[in-house]
Write an enzyme that holds these catalytic residues in place. Sequence first.
Site, PDB file in Angstrom:
ATOM      1  N   ASP A   1       2.053   5.329  18.074  1.00 54.75           N
ATOM      2  CA  ASP A   1       0.497   5.173  17.764  1.00 54.75           C
ATOM      3  C   ASP A   1      -0.090   5.758  18.698  1.00 54.75           C
ATOM      4  OD1 ASP A   1      -2.149   4.279  17.274  1.00 54.75           O
ATOM      5  OD2 ASP A   1      -1.323   2.870  15.922  1.00 54.75           O
TER       6      ASP A   1
ATOM      7  N   ALA B   1       1.244   1.806   2.938  1.00 54.57           N
ATOM      8  CA  ALA B   1       0.113   2.485   3.515  1.00 54.57           C
ATOM      9  C   ALA B   1      -0.665   3.232   2.688  1.00 54.57           C
ATOM     10  CB  ALA B   1       0.517   3.086   4.858  1.00 54.57           C
TER      11      ALA B   1
ATOM     12  N   GLU C   1      -1.588   9.303  -7.665  1.00 53.89           N
ATOM     13  CA  GLU C   1      -1.447   7.924  -8.526  1.00 53.89           C
ATOM     14  C   GLU C   1      -2.275   7.950  -9.691  1.00 53.89           C
ATOM     15  OE1 GLU C   1      -2.070   4.481  -5.571  1.00 53.89           O
ATOM     16  OE2 GLU C   1      -0.204   4.989  -4.521  1.00 53.89           O
TER      17      GLU C   1
ATOM     18  N   HIS D   1       1.742   0.340  -6.228  1.00 52.47           N
ATOM     19  CA  HIS D   1       0.400   0.148  -5.060  1.00 52.47           C
ATOM     20  C   HIS D   1       0.086  -1.249  -5.221  1.00 52.47           C
ATOM     21  CE1 HIS D   1      -2.697   2.402  -2.927  1.00 52.47           C
ATOM     22  NE2 HIS D   1      -2.591   1.156  -2.649  1.00 52.47           N
ATOM     23  N   LEU D   2       1.102  -2.377  -4.879  1.00 44.85           N
ATOM     24  CA  LEU D   2       1.077  -3.710  -5.007  1.00 44.85           C
ATOM     25  C   LEU D   2       0.571  -4.459  -3.535  1.00 44.85           C
ATOM     26  CD1 LEU D   2       3.926  -4.806  -7.136  1.00 44.85           C
ATOM     27  CD2 LEU D   2       1.418  -4.464  -7.944  1.00 44.85           C
ATOM     28  N   GLY D   3       0.467  -3.583  -2.578  1.00 46.82           N
ATOM     29  CA  GLY D   3       0.372  -4.002  -1.246  1.00 46.82           C
ATOM     30  C   GLY D   3      -0.525  -5.196  -1.061  1.00 46.82           C
ATOM     31  N   ALA D   4      -1.625  -4.919  -1.680  1.00 39.75           N
ATOM     32  CA  ALA D   4      -2.713  -6.063  -1.570  1.00 39.75           C
ATOM     33  C   ALA D   4      -2.922  -6.980  -2.818  1.00 39.75           C
ATOM     34  CB  ALA D   4      -4.169  -5.133  -1.367  1.00 39.75           C
TER      35      ALA D   4
END
Length: 528
Positions: free
Chosen positions: A172, A232, A262, A280-283
Amino acid sequence: MTKPKVLISDKMDPNAARIFEERGCDVDVITGETPEQLIARIGEYDGLAIRSSTKVTKDILDAATNLKVIGRAGIGVDNVDIPYASGKGVVVMNTPFGNSITTAEHAIAMMFALARQIPEANAQTKEGKWPKNAFMGVEVTGKTLGLIGAGNIGSIVASRALGLKMKVVAYDPFLTPERAVEMGVEKADLDTVLAKADFITLHTPLTEQTRNILSEDNLAKTKKGVRIVNCARGGLIDENALKKMLDSGHVAGAALDVFQTEPAKDSPLFECANFICTPHLGASTTEAQVNVALQVAEQLSDYLVNGGVTNALNMPSLSAEEAPKLKPYMKLAEQLGSLVGQLTRDSVPRISIHTEGAAAELNMRPMVAAVLAGFLRVQSDSVNMVNAPYLAKERGLEVREVKTEREGNYHTLIRVSVKTEAGERSVAGTLFNNQDPRLIELFGISVESDLSGDMMYIVNEDAPGFIGRIGTLLGENGINIGTFNLGRRETGGEAVLMLSVDSAVSEDLVKAAGDLPGVKLVKALKFA
């Protein structure tokens, strides 16, 4: 006073609307509209709260004539044209912490599913095959996890991985050595992470610098048998190149929660047996959905009602607690910027903002933005604190910031200097009673003056009779004087007059004042 009006255009927890109302905003919840419908509606709103469905394009921003702030309930803001919003003076905020734990946990869950081939084993077991010998997984204990992105979510993943007795190596550009030690990870360049990692997880936004960060070339640099997880943003991985690496066995497995396009309905990766995916289930946890909705409502209402700026992507942060204390400083800073902008005729390659005493102990970035807004507003009345830094950069204006914490002649002071063809010129101001902005120095001459409304700036020879002549001229033109502030370098030398008047100063009056004996320069000034 009219309440700020907010539109919630995507589905989110109903408590968000309640928070807007409790904090002094009118709110409409209208979801699922087409871009054309949103364009027709958006002009009446001060704030827009969105998730990922609403795409805030140039056309929508052009139609949003009253819009002041956009709030994204979530992290990713690639559905907002941030540069164009900045140019329009619209603040763009996100809620980077509301779903951090949820997204980090999903990445860890995907890593475990990949390590033990759980989805395929589950599917075959349900088919009655009992494939006990068909799946040979790997342990995560003792393995090296490579982080690409070690910010908020990446640091949580690192913490969980260390708890699993993994080694963590992180790439990073913004990760300091001190922060790496604090996190318990090894800081490394990208090639080192690719070469060392048994598992790679990505936790970086999608930018021009990070797009396809796992390109075909970079995937070839990874350790044979690596497993890759991306929860991400889509577009961080070259999906066609990843398929080749999965098919060849160089990459032992991949788990993606996000895709370049998507909804993903025909990805080439779907053909790979060693590939796991989720939509897209991350949140997507109850806690995260509530958290981000509440946070975006709190942030937008704080900005619209109190001036607080939290998690803004194109403006310095300014907490609701800071805002009242900084407000008079920002007003002074904007007035000084406006003054020097109105009085400077030459091109300006550099502007310097110097804070001294109490001002130097405060958050300087909002004051700098305020100076730039005042300075550039001479060129365009659409300039504000949001777009001023971007416009300054566009114009090649060098901006310098200087702090001096010791007190001088004043408890607090802001000085604005510009480099011109004639040399360095500066103005300075302070606060009386910690709240009333006051000019105290003008191009090296001590002069005390408010900066408000319509004013005249006059440079003249310090000689008897001038005050009478200028007073007579203004009286003959029906101009009432509000305040009259004089300063001079020395007796009989150059003097300046800052004069506030009760009506606009016409070009004819400026010319007539300039024709008075001893007058060197006259400028009409106007302050908000």
